[in-house]
Design a protein around this motif. Structure first.
Motif, PDB file in Angstrom:
ATOM      1  N   LYS A  15      -6.470   6.854  -3.123  1.00 49.70           N
ATOM      2  CA  LYS A  15      -5.484   7.803  -2.594  1.00 49.70           C
ATOM      3  C   LYS A  15      -4.062   7.316  -2.878  1.00 49.70           C
ATOM      4  CE  LYS A  15      -4.138  10.041   1.771  1.00 49.70           C
ATOM      5  NZ  LYS A  15      -3.880  11.327   1.144  1.00 49.70           N
ATOM      6  N   ALA A  16      -3.790   6.049  -2.606  1.00 48.04           N
ATOM      7  CA  ALA A  16      -2.449   5.506  -2.849  1.00 48.04           C
ATOM      8  C   ALA A  16      -2.091   5.588  -4.332  1.00 48.04           C
ATOM      9  CB  ALA A  16      -2.370   4.068  -2.354  1.00 48.04           C
ATOM     10  N   ARG A  17      -3.025   5.226  -5.194  1.00 46.77           N
ATOM     11  CA  ARG A  17      -2.775   5.271  -6.637  1.00 46.77           C
ATOM     12  C   ARG A  17      -2.519   6.701  -7.108  1.00 46.77           C
ATOM     13  NH1 ARG A  17      -7.475   3.991  -8.455  1.00 46.77           N
ATOM     14  NH2 ARG A  17      -7.226   1.818  -7.905  1.00 46.77           N
ATOM     15  N   THR A  18      -3.378   7.630  -6.699  1.00 43.47           N
ATOM     16  CA  THR A  18      -3.276   9.033  -7.103  1.00 43.47           C
ATOM     17  C   THR A  18      -1.952   9.653  -6.652  1.00 43.47           C
ATOM     18  OG1 THR A  18      -5.677   9.261  -6.986  1.00 43.47           O
ATOM     19  CG2 THR A  18      -4.399  11.286  -6.926  1.00 43.47           C
ATOM     20  N   GLU A  19      -1.508   9.281  -5.456  1.00 46.60           N
ATOM     21  CA  GLU A  19      -0.289   9.860  -4.884  1.00 46.60           C
ATOM     22  C   GLU A  19       0.974   9.069  -5.233  1.00 46.60           C
ATOM     23  OE1 GLU A  19      -1.030  10.422  -0.688  1.00 46.60           O
ATOM     24  OE2 GLU A  19      -2.727  11.772  -1.096  1.00 46.60           O
ATOM     25  N   GLY A  20       0.804   7.967  -5.996  1.00 48.55           N
ATOM     26  CA  GLY A  20       1.954   7.158  -6.379  1.00 48.55           C
ATOM     27  C   GLY A  20       2.625   6.472  -5.215  1.00 48.55           C
ATOM     28  N   LYS A  21       1.802   5.975  -4.265  1.00 43.28           N
ATOM     29  CA  LYS A  21       2.347   5.364  -3.056  1.00 43.28           C
ATOM     30  C   LYS A  21       2.025   3.879  -2.988  1.00 43.28           C
ATOM     31  CE  LYS A  21       2.385   9.608  -0.477  1.00 43.28           C
ATOM     32  NZ  LYS A  21       1.838  10.403   0.591  1.00 43.28           N
ATOM     33  N   ILE A  22       2.892   3.156  -2.319  1.00 45.74           N
ATOM     34  CA  ILE A  22       2.699   1.740  -2.024  1.00 45.74           C
ATOM     35  C   ILE A  22       1.950   1.659  -0.705  1.00 45.74           C
ATOM     36  CG2 ILE A  22       3.871  -0.421  -1.462  1.00 45.74           C
ATOM     37  CD1 ILE A  22       6.269   0.768  -3.157  1.00 45.74           C
ATOM     38  N   LEU A  23       0.895   0.847  -0.672  1.00 49.69           N
ATOM     39  CA  LEU A  23       0.089   0.707   0.535  1.00 49.69           C
ATOM     40  C   LEU A  23       0.654  -0.389   1.422  1.00 49.69           C
ATOM     41  CD1 LEU A  23      -2.483   1.480   2.132  1.00 49.69           C
ATOM     42  CD2 LEU A  23      -3.684  -0.256   0.780  1.00 49.69           C
ATOM     43  N   LEU A  24       0.873  -0.089   2.690  1.00 52.03           N
ATOM     44  CA  LEU A  24       1.268  -1.076   3.701  1.00 52.03           C
ATOM     45  C   LEU A  24       0.050  -1.380   4.549  1.00 52.03           C
ATOM     46  CD1 LEU A  24       4.663   0.396   4.983  1.00 52.03           C
ATOM     47  CD2 LEU A  24       4.273  -1.176   3.087  1.00 52.03           C
ATOM     48  N   THR A  25      -0.284  -2.668   4.708  1.00 50.34           N
ATOM     49  CA  THR A  25      -1.507  -3.017   5.417  1.00 50.34           C
ATOM     50  C   THR A  25      -1.445  -4.428   5.999  1.00 50.34           C
ATOM     51  OG1 THR A  25      -3.928  -3.060   5.229  1.00 50.34           O
ATOM     52  CG2 THR A  25      -2.680  -3.917   3.354  1.00 50.34           C
ATOM     53  N   ILE A  26      -2.354  -4.710   6.915  1.00 47.97           N
ATOM     54  CA  ILE A  26      -2.602  -6.072   7.383  1.00 47.97           C
ATOM     55  C   ILE A  26      -4.016  -6.513   6.973  1.00 47.97           C
ATOM     56  CG2 ILE A  26      -0.968  -5.951   9.309  1.00 47.97           C
ATOM     57  CD1 ILE A  26      -3.393  -5.535  11.175  1.00 47.97           C
ATOM     58  N   SER A  82      14.185  -4.869  -0.273  1.00 49.70           N
ATOM     59  CA  SER A  82      15.440  -5.149  -0.967  1.00 49.70           C
ATOM     60  C   SER A  82      15.246  -6.110  -2.136  1.00 49.70           C
ATOM     61  CB  SER A  82      16.488  -5.698   0.011  1.00 49.70           C
ATOM     62  OG  SER A  82      16.129  -6.986   0.455  1.00 49.70           O
ATOM     63  N   GLU A  83      14.238  -6.961  -2.082  1.00 46.61           N
ATOM     64  CA  GLU A  83      14.076  -7.982  -3.114  1.00 46.61           C
ATOM     65  C   GLU A  83      12.942  -7.720  -4.100  1.00 46.61           C
ATOM     66  OE1 GLU A  83      14.349 -12.032  -1.793  1.00 46.61           O
ATOM     67  OE2 GLU A  83      15.486 -11.420  -0.017  1.00 46.61           O
ATOM     68  N   CYS A  84      12.043  -6.801  -3.807  1.00 45.74           N
ATOM     69  CA  CYS A  84      10.846  -6.633  -4.640  1.00 45.74           C
ATOM     70  C   CYS A  84      10.680  -5.242  -5.221  1.00 45.74           C
ATOM     71  CB  CYS A  84       9.600  -6.975  -3.815  1.00 45.74           C
ATOM     72  SG  CYS A  84       9.566  -8.652  -3.201  1.00 45.74           S
ATOM     73  N   GLN A  85      11.717  -4.455  -5.253  1.00 48.57           N
ATOM     74  CA  GLN A  85      11.590  -3.063  -5.693  1.00 48.57           C
ATOM     75  C   GLN A  85      10.985  -2.955  -7.093  1.00 48.57           C
ATOM     76  OE1 GLN A  85      15.067  -0.632  -5.231  1.00 48.57           O
ATOM     77  NE2 GLN A  85      14.178   1.059  -6.349  1.00 48.57           N
ATOM     78  N   GLU A  86      11.480  -3.733  -8.041  1.00 47.90           N
ATOM     79  CA  GLU A  86      10.970  -3.660  -9.417  1.00 47.90           C
ATOM     80  C   GLU A  86       9.490  -4.033  -9.481  1.00 47.90           C
ATOM     81  OE1 GLU A  86      11.533  -5.994 -13.588  1.00 47.90           O
ATOM     82  OE2 GLU A  86      13.346  -5.589 -12.433  1.00 47.90           O
ATOM     83  N   ASP A  87       9.103  -5.096  -8.786  1.00 45.09           N
ATOM     84  CA  ASP A  87       7.699  -5.516  -8.763  1.00 45.09           C
ATOM     85  C   ASP A  87       6.813  -4.418  -8.192  1.00 45.09           C
ATOM     86  OD1 ASP A  87       7.948  -8.298  -9.719  1.00 45.09           O
ATOM     87  OD2 ASP A  87       9.052  -8.601  -7.852  1.00 45.09           O
ATOM     88  N   LEU A  88       7.252  -3.808  -7.112  1.00 41.93           N
ATOM     89  CA  LEU A  88       6.468  -2.764  -6.464  1.00 41.93           C
ATOM     90  C   LEU A  88       6.340  -1.520  -7.342  1.00 41.93           C
ATOM     91  CD1 LEU A  88       7.910  -3.192  -2.869  1.00 41.93           C
ATOM     92  CD2 LEU A  88       5.563  -3.711  -3.597  1.00 41.93           C
ATOM     93  N   GLU A  89       7.351  -1.231  -8.128  1.00 42.78           N
ATOM     94  CA  GLU A  89       7.298  -0.058  -8.997  1.00 42.78           C
ATOM     95  C   GLU A  89       6.298  -0.216 -10.141  1.00 42.78           C
ATOM     96  OE1 GLU A  89      11.359   0.537 -10.144  1.00 42.78           O
ATOM     97  OE2 GLU A  89      11.885   1.454  -8.214  1.00 42.78           O
ATOM     98  N   VAL A  90       6.134  -1.451 -10.657  1.00 44.84           N
ATOM     99  CA  VAL A  90       5.223  -1.664 -11.791  1.00 44.84           C
ATOM    100  C   VAL A  90       3.825  -2.088 -11.362  1.00 44.84           C
ATOM    101  CG1 VAL A  90       7.081  -2.163 -13.397  1.00 44.84           C
ATOM    102  CG2 VAL A  90       5.967  -4.049 -12.194  1.00 44.84           C
ATOM    103  N   GLY A  91       3.667  -2.501 -10.123  1.00 44.74           N
ATOM    104  CA  GLY A  91       2.356  -2.886  -9.603  1.00 44.74           C
ATOM    105  C   GLY A  91       2.317  -4.336  -9.186  1.00 44.74           C
ATOM    106  N   ALA A  92       2.193  -4.567  -7.882  1.00 41.94           N
ATOM    107  CA  ALA A  92       2.171  -5.934  -7.357  1.00 41.94           C
ATOM    108  C   ALA A  92       1.509  -5.954  -5.984  1.00 41.94           C
ATOM    109  CB  ALA A  92       3.598  -6.483  -7.238  1.00 41.94           C
ATOM    110  N   ILE A  93       1.037  -7.139  -5.644  1.00 42.45           N
ATOM    111  CA  ILE A  93       0.635  -7.414  -4.271  1.00 42.45           C
ATOM    112  C   ILE A  93       1.702  -8.344  -3.713  1.00 42.45           C
ATOM    113  CG2 ILE A  93      -1.059  -8.493  -2.745  1.00 42.45           C
ATOM    114  CD1 ILE A  93      -3.179  -7.876  -4.909  1.00 42.45           C
ATOM    115  N   VAL A  94       2.324  -7.922  -2.622  1.00 41.97           N
ATOM    116  CA  VAL A  94       3.321  -8.748  -1.966  1.00 41.97           C
ATOM    117  C   VAL A  94       2.720  -9.197  -0.635  1.00 41.97           C
ATOM    118  CG1 VAL A  94       5.665  -8.894  -1.051  1.00 41.97           C
ATOM    119  CG2 VAL A  94       5.187  -7.458  -3.058  1.00 41.97           C
ATOM    120  N   SER A  95       2.474 -10.490  -0.542  1.00 43.40           N
ATOM    121  CA  SER A  95       1.905 -11.070   0.668  1.00 43.40           C
ATOM    122  C   SER A  95       3.056 -11.612   1.514  1.00 43.40           C
ATOM    123  CB  SER A  95       0.937 -12.195   0.286  1.00 43.40           C
ATOM    124  OG  SER A  95       0.359 -12.767   1.425  1.00 43.40           O
TER     125      SER A  95
END
Length: 120
Positions: free
Chosen positions: A43-54, A94-107
């Motif tokens: 769903k997140a991929r199809t809708e072009g969304k970043i997933l927020l999770t724990i 503020s610091e990871c926008q580019e990474d999030l746009e191309v695909g990343a896991i931010v822990s």
């Protein structure tokens, strides 16, 4: 940026993001409380969304899949309340926008965050 928010994240974080002008959907908003993790990623991929999770399972699923999207912000805080999450999320966005746009896991931990570009 657009976000899909998993069940472990407070609706207050959703409201806070919306007040900042972000496009945000909580799984609860769409009656998807019990949607399996793999379907949430689709769903997140199809809708072009970043997933927020724990939920740690999402990082593992993405690593195994070899996919480069969706990006996931994974909160690993000692305190998962919305104030702690919102504070750390401000830094990450503020610091990871580019990474999030191309695909990343931010822990995200209490003091730091680690970025891993996808695919892993």
């Amino acid at each position: 940026m657009k976000f899909l928010v998993d069940m472990g994240i407070s609706l207050r974080t959703v409201s806070w993001l919306r007040s900042d002008g972000y496009d945000v959907v909580h799984l609860r908003d769409e009656g998807l409380r019990r949607l399996p993790d793999n379907k949430i990623l689709i769903k997140a991929r199809t809708e072009g969304k970043i997933l927020l999770t724990i939920d740690l399972d999402f990082a593992q699923l993405l690593a195994v899949s070899g996919d480069s999207l969706p990006s996931v912000i994974l909160f690993r805080l000692g305190n998962d309340n919305y104030d702690a999450i919102n504070k750390r999320l401000t830094n990450v966005l503020s610091e990871c926008q580019e990474d999030l746009e191309v695909g990343a896991i931010v822990s995200v931990s209490n003091e730091t965050f680690r970025v891993r570009r996808l695919p892993i």
